[in-house]
Scaffold this motif. Sequence first.
Motif, PDB file in Angstrom:
ATOM      1  N   LEU A 209       0.842  -1.144   0.043  1.00  0.00           N
ATOM      2  CA  LEU A 209       0.016  -0.127   0.040  1.00  0.00           C
ATOM      3  C   LEU A 209       0.889   1.111   0.071  1.00  0.00           C
ATOM      4  O   LEU A 209       0.590   2.112  -0.910  1.00  0.00           O
ATOM      5  CB  LEU A 209      -1.033  -0.108   1.084  1.00  0.00           C
ATOM      6  CG  LEU A 209      -1.910   1.120   1.236  1.00  0.00           C
ATOM      7  CD1 LEU A 209      -3.004   0.856   0.086  1.00  0.00           C
ATOM      8  CD2 LEU A 209      -2.595   0.983   2.658  1.00  0.00           C
ATOM      9  N   VAL A 210       1.637   1.446   0.868  1.00  0.00           N
ATOM     10  CA  VAL A 210       2.674   2.424   1.046  1.00  0.00           C
ATOM     11  C   VAL A 210       3.796   2.669  -0.190  1.00  0.00           C
ATOM     12  O   VAL A 210       3.846   3.463  -0.730  1.00  0.00           O
ATOM     13  CB  VAL A 210       3.206   2.814   2.336  1.00  0.00           C
ATOM     14  CG1 VAL A 210       3.511   1.525   3.081  1.00  0.00           C
ATOM     15  CG2 VAL A 210       4.211   3.698   2.342  1.00  0.00           C
ATOM     16  N   LEU A 211       4.485   1.467  -0.364  1.00  0.00           N
ATOM     17  CA  LEU A 211       5.471   1.370  -1.102  1.00  0.00           C
ATOM     18  C   LEU A 211       5.313   1.399  -2.640  1.00  0.00           C
ATOM     19  O   LEU A 211       5.686   2.311  -3.495  1.00  0.00           O
ATOM     20  CB  LEU A 211       6.316   0.402  -0.845  1.00  0.00           C
ATOM     21  CG  LEU A 211       7.220   0.200   0.368  1.00  0.00           C
ATOM     22  CD1 LEU A 211       7.742  -1.099   0.581  1.00  0.00           C
ATOM     23  CD2 LEU A 211       7.991   1.338   0.432  1.00  0.00           C
ATOM     24  N   TRP A 212       4.154   0.747  -2.914  1.00  0.00           N
ATOM     25  CA  TRP A 212       3.880   0.475  -4.480  1.00  0.00           C
ATOM     26  C   TRP A 212       2.647   1.517  -4.786  1.00  0.00           C
ATOM     27  O   TRP A 212       3.146   2.282  -5.553  1.00  0.00           O
ATOM     28  CB  TRP A 212       3.419  -1.103  -4.697  1.00  0.00           C
ATOM     29  CG  TRP A 212       3.056  -1.330  -6.275  1.00  0.00           C
ATOM     30  CD1 TRP A 212       1.812  -1.455  -6.718  1.00  0.00           C
ATOM     31  CD2 TRP A 212       4.202  -1.257  -7.222  1.00  0.00           C
ATOM     32  NE1 TRP A 212       2.176  -1.729  -8.125  1.00  0.00           N
ATOM     33  CE2 TRP A 212       3.494  -1.526  -8.380  1.00  0.00           C
ATOM     34  CE3 TRP A 212       5.435  -1.191  -6.963  1.00  0.00           C
ATOM     35  CZ2 TRP A 212       4.169  -1.725  -9.407  1.00  0.00           C
ATOM     36  CZ3 TRP A 212       6.045  -1.501  -8.385  1.00  0.00           C
ATOM     37  CH2 TRP A 212       5.557  -1.801  -9.449  1.00  0.00           C
ATOM     38  N   THR A 213       1.602   1.463  -3.836  1.00  0.00           N
ATOM     39  CA  THR A 213       0.572   2.627  -4.211  1.00  0.00           C
ATOM     40  C   THR A 213       0.824   3.771  -3.968  1.00  0.00           C
ATOM     41  O   THR A 213       0.518   4.998  -4.922  1.00  0.00           O
ATOM     42  CB  THR A 213      -0.754   2.014  -3.439  1.00  0.00           C
ATOM     43  OG1 THR A 213      -1.065   0.578  -3.680  1.00  0.00           O
ATOM     44  CG2 THR A 213      -1.881   2.653  -4.096  1.00  0.00           C
ATOM     45  N   GLY A 214       1.415   4.043  -2.724  1.00  0.00           N
ATOM     46  CA  GLY A 214       1.793   5.449  -2.254  1.00  0.00           C
ATOM     47  C   GLY A 214       0.338   6.017  -1.580  1.00  0.00           C
ATOM     48  O   GLY A 214      -0.727   5.663  -2.020  1.00  0.00           O
TER      49      GLY A 214
ATOM     50  N   GLN B 290      -2.892   7.867  -3.030  1.00  0.00           N
ATOM     51  CA  GLN B 290      -3.942   7.457  -3.911  1.00  0.00           C
ATOM     52  C   GLN B 290      -5.329   7.349  -2.763  1.00  0.00           C
ATOM     53  O   GLN B 290      -5.213   7.248  -1.738  1.00  0.00           O
ATOM     54  CB  GLN B 290      -3.471   6.001  -4.187  1.00  0.00           C
ATOM     55  CG  GLN B 290      -2.443   6.016  -5.115  1.00  0.00           C
ATOM     56  CD  GLN B 290      -2.439   7.019  -6.318  1.00  0.00           C
ATOM     57  OE1 GLN B 290      -3.422   6.811  -7.062  1.00  0.00           O
ATOM     58  NE2 GLN B 290      -1.460   7.894  -6.517  1.00  0.00           N
ATOM     59  N   THR B 291      -6.200   7.499  -3.802  1.00  0.00           N
ATOM     60  CA  THR B 291      -7.695   7.127  -3.301  1.00  0.00           C
ATOM     61  C   THR B 291      -7.940   5.660  -3.705  1.00  0.00           C
ATOM     62  O   THR B 291      -7.283   5.405  -4.478  1.00  0.00           O
ATOM     63  CB  THR B 291      -8.655   8.110  -3.774  1.00  0.00           C
ATOM     64  OG1 THR B 291      -8.437   8.074  -5.137  1.00  0.00           O
ATOM     65  CG2 THR B 291      -8.329   9.556  -3.222  1.00  0.00           C
ATOM     66  N   PRO B 292      -8.995   5.164  -2.779  1.00  0.00           N
ATOM     67  CA  PRO B 292      -8.909   3.789  -2.957  1.00  0.00           C
ATOM     68  C   PRO B 292      -9.184   3.270  -4.223  1.00  0.00           C
ATOM     69  O   PRO B 292      -8.735   2.059  -4.633  1.00  0.00           O
ATOM     70  CB  PRO B 292     -10.320   3.558  -2.023  1.00  0.00           C
ATOM     71  CG  PRO B 292     -10.167   4.399  -1.241  1.00  0.00           C
ATOM     72  CD  PRO B 292      -9.641   5.822  -1.897  1.00  0.00           C
TER      73      PRO B 292
ATOM     74  N   ARG C  68      -8.065   4.137  -7.097  1.00  0.00           N
ATOM     75  CA  ARG C  68      -6.827   4.392  -8.049  1.00  0.00           C
ATOM     76  C   ARG C  68      -5.649   3.507  -8.119  1.00  0.00           C
ATOM     77  O   ARG C  68      -4.567   3.811  -8.599  1.00  0.00           O
ATOM     78  CB  ARG C  68      -6.294   5.849  -7.876  1.00  0.00           C
ATOM     79  CG  ARG C  68      -7.257   6.783  -8.698  1.00  0.00           C
ATOM     80  CD  ARG C  68      -6.634   8.236  -8.553  1.00  0.00           C
ATOM     81  NE  ARG C  68      -5.539   8.541  -9.728  1.00  0.00           N
ATOM     82  CZ  ARG C  68      -4.642   9.540  -9.635  1.00  0.00           C
ATOM     83  NH1 ARG C  68      -5.093  10.185  -8.462  1.00  0.00           N
ATOM     84  NH2 ARG C  68      -3.996   9.652 -10.546  1.00  0.00           N
TER      85      ARG C  68
ATOM     86  N   SER D 252      -2.868   0.903  -8.615  1.00  0.00           N
ATOM     87  CA  SER D 252      -2.802   0.315 -10.039  1.00  0.00           C
ATOM     88  C   SER D 252      -1.919  -0.692  -9.921  1.00  0.00           C
ATOM     89  O   SER D 252      -0.956  -0.816  -8.926  1.00  0.00           O
ATOM     90  CB  SER D 252      -2.072   1.407 -11.120  1.00  0.00           C
ATOM     91  OG  SER D 252      -0.773   1.684 -10.621  1.00  0.00           O
TER      92      SER D 252
END
Lengths: 209, 209
Positions: B193-198, B201-203, B205, B207
């Motif tokens: 969640l934190v490393l890849w998504t960042g 982001q909102t839920p 989005r 990717s």
Amino acid sequence: MASQEPRKRMRGSARRARITEAALDVFAARGYHATAMEEIAAAAGVTRSVLYDHFPSKRVLLITVLQEQNARLVEHIGARITGTGSPGRRLRATLDAYFSFSEDWPAARRLLFDHTDENDPEIKIVRWGIRETRTRSVAVMLGRDLRNLGLDPDSDTAHAVVELLISGTDGLAQWWARNPSVPRGQLVEAAMLVLWTGLSQTPGRTSMS
Amino acid sequence: MASQEPRKRMRGSARRARITEAALDVFAARGYHATAMEEIAAAAGVTRSVLYDHFPSKRVLLITVLQEQNARLVEHIGARITGTGSPGRRLRATLDAYFSFSEDWPAARRLLFDHTDENDPEIKIVRWGIRETRTRSVAVMLGRDLRNLGLDPDSDTAHAVVELLISGTDGLAQWWARNPSVPRGQLVEAAMLVLWTGLSQTPGRTSMS
DNA sequence: GCGCCAACCGACTCTAGTGTCGGTTCTATG
DNA sequence: CATAGAACCGACACTAGAGTCGGTTGGCGC
């Protein structure tokens, strides 16, 4: 070259300050067990037994320094974080504040984050308390963002996220200490890139609303 | 309740193995300086001087254990990472592999990552080498993703990103050791969640192409 | 069965380091 | 100026722990 310091006698409080200052450096450099009181004394310009006139034991001396430096950290961060601003701005400001702290007080950063070799229960409690409040502070700061991601700020996942963020940031600070030529701004950008933007993004898609 | 172990005499290699095993536990638990050879000897079911029949010094014993466990780590991770798959899948698999390692060998994780209290130059060199290769491996794995973000994998920023990722991940593993009830999959999700998504982001989005 | 090698041990030395104590000198205050 | 209190020191006791050494004994090869 002889008596550049006439070795004057100092007021108790002043001497105490010098001692904790010296202790910070030595503890940070060597770790708890490898630190000899002798070395601290020398760095403070005084004999070993003087330390015991001011502090009852090595353990208490460390605890004192720990709390002193943690207070300094909290103050340093607090002084340059405004509660307002967009979430991204707040995170960026916090990162910058932390890196600035570890730039100004590298020994304090080391002492507070690097070492875990003390096995003393009393010291453990102090360290635990420090970490606990630190984690809580960051969790509060990120509360809105976590909710935005669909996370309950009290959930395990949220705690995990906070923990990852803190230790990742400090790891970066540690790396910086070994690679000091990199400017601070670049560090902040790198941290924002992974924590805020996320590695999955393509260059055009960085969002910062 | 008396002689559950008849105290048999062992073959040299077997005894050596028992000693390094015991040393791993004690070093990981107490740190280098706080560890007494006596304690390792006791845990290995042997007298202190036997340790010196097998290892010339405490320092060398630690170095041996360090390299042994690092080899174990490399093997463990390597065994469950396939070079193929989308970037996101690869990162996820690596995170999972690392958490699985720190679940199976908590002492090894502690020894390899937590402690820094040794002040010995020889030990420092070994630790430095271990870290260096580790960093390089991760950098290689992320090469494509970093380039995708517009980063030269050899740039300082890229190094910083890698460093943040590694220490953040380990910090999470450390946290997990204090909160073992959380299932491993959840850890992986949090890290992704934190490393890849960042965090930005909102839920909707997230990717993962 | 016998002898040799290596695993094992106990006891020792030596060092480093913490905490203590009694005495000395500086300095602030009346 | 006198004195009390505090800063400072040197020397000591005591402990923990690393590394050494000579001797003992179990077990494997012949």
